[in-house]
Design an enzyme around this catalytic site. Structure first.
Site, short mmCIF file in Angstrom:
data_model
loop_
_atom_site.label_atom_id
_atom_site.label_comp_id
_atom_site.label_asym_id
_atom_site.label_seq_id
_atom_site.Cartn_x
_atom_site.Cartn_y
_atom_site.Cartn_z
N HIS A 153 97.24 71.62 6.87
CA HIS A 153 96.17 72.28 7.84
C HIS A 153 96.34 74.11 7.94
O HIS A 153 98.12 74.43 7.97
CB HIS A 153 96.05 71.45 9.18
CG HIS A 153 95.39 71.55 10.06
ND1 HIS A 153 93.80 71.54 10.10
CD2 HIS A 153 95.13 73.78 11.08
CE1 HIS A 153 93.30 72.34 10.83
NE2 HIS A 153 93.59 73.50 11.39
N CYS A 154 95.46 75.10 7.60
CA CYS A 154 95.28 76.45 7.27
C CYS A 154 95.18 76.80 9.46
O CYS A 154 94.02 76.81 9.19
CB CYS A 154 95.40 76.89 6.57
SG CYS A 154 95.46 79.06 6.46
N PRO A 155 95.60 77.09 10.26
CA PRO A 155 95.51 77.62 11.63
C PRO A 155 94.38 78.93 11.32
O PRO A 155 94.05 79.46 11.86
CB PRO A 155 97.14 77.95 11.69
CG PRO A 155 98.01 78.25 11.26
CD PRO A 155 97.67 77.17 10.37
#
Ligand SMILES: [Zn+2]
Ligand SMILES: [Zn+2]
Length: 282
Positions: A153-155
């Site tokens: 999951h990439c912020p």
């Protein structure tokens, strides 16, 4: 008892961290677009005109100027396009049923799968969202759902990197890293000038130029490392999650005197072709 309290505390802290990551997503996107936008503006107002000098008398300088301009515009379009697509493309969910608790007492599809988990012969289901778990899918604790070919999951894109947007994510990183190094390569003279007191002929204030150059170098190096790591994973047919699982499987197999073989590995070239969806269908 203490271990239970500790476990509950860790779980609550984990949930809180995931909620924060989800909530700050739009802020990170605004920050990323703002910083790339600043560097792009500095590039076209200071770096480009100081490097590509237009001379009426020489045809080659004009050709050189136009080639530089086409390359620069192409890079900017590619960076923003792939960023937009990485943010907007759904990474690939398992079933479109949501994970919210229903108010009614009717059993949900998750309840049904939860019951079926009792039967060992039933296909694999996710222990967190109780939905079928296809091969290479993984549960994202920030989005609270299973994602196909989940990588992480990439912020910075407020999205999971998964089956449908991994390509956009990688190409965004690739173009951004090339753009950063190119900025640093052609922009070091204006940067040195921006640190001094004299000889500044541009309307762009010096601190913006200095900041953009430093950002280009720092992000180019940091993202360059991450981008290379992703290319390594892709040519070896692994996601980030699978890399750690495969390490474990390799160690376990070695202890038994066996060799672990990644079943998705078709060889570097075919892995790359499959990732970019080019070449013959496999
Ligand atoms: Zn799940
Ligand atoms: Zn996610």
């Amino acid at each position: 008892m203490y271990s239970n309290i500790w476990r509950n505390f860790i779980s609550a802290a984990d949930k809180a961290a995931n909620t924060v990551i989800l909530a700050v997503g739009p802020v990170f996107i605004a920050l990323a677009v703002g910083l790339i936008g600043l560097a792009t503006t500095v590039y076209f107002t200071v770096v480009f005109p100081s490097f590509y000098v237009w001379d009426e008398d020489y045809i080659w300088t004009k050709i050189y100027y136009y080639l530089g301009l086409i390359f620069s515009i192409y890079m900017v379009v590619c960076i923003f396009f792939h960023y937009y697509m990485a943010v907007r493309t759904k990474p690939g969910g398992v079933l479109n049923v949501g994970t919210e608790q229903s108010d009614s007492n009717d059993p949900t599809i998750q309840d049904l799968f939860l019951e079926l988990e009792e039967y060992q012969e039933y296909p694999k289901t996710c222990k967190k969202c109780h939905l079928p778990k296809p091969e290479r899918a993984h549960h994202c604790s920030v989005c609270r759902r299973c994602v196909l070919k989940f990588d992480h999951h990439c912020p910075w894109i407020a999205n999971c990197v998964g089956h449908f947007n991994h390509r956009y994510f990688l190409l965004f990183m690739t173009y951004l890293v090339i753009g950063c190094f190119y900025f640093a390569l052609v922009g070091w003279k204006p940067f040195l000038l921006s640190l001094g007191e004299t000889g500044w002929e541009w309307s762009m204030p010096r601190p913006y130029v200095a900041l953009s150059f430093l950002l280009a170098v720092a992000i180019g190096l940091a993202l360059g490392g991450m981008c290379s790591w992703h290319y390594y994973l892709i040519i070896t047919a692994q996601t980030t999650v699978e890399f750690y699982n495969n390490q474990y499987a390799r160690r376990t197999a070695k202890a038994k005197g066996e060799v672990y073989v990644n079943p998705y590995d078709l060889g570097p070239v075919l892995n790359l072709c499959q990732f970019f969806n080019v070449g013959r269908n496999l």
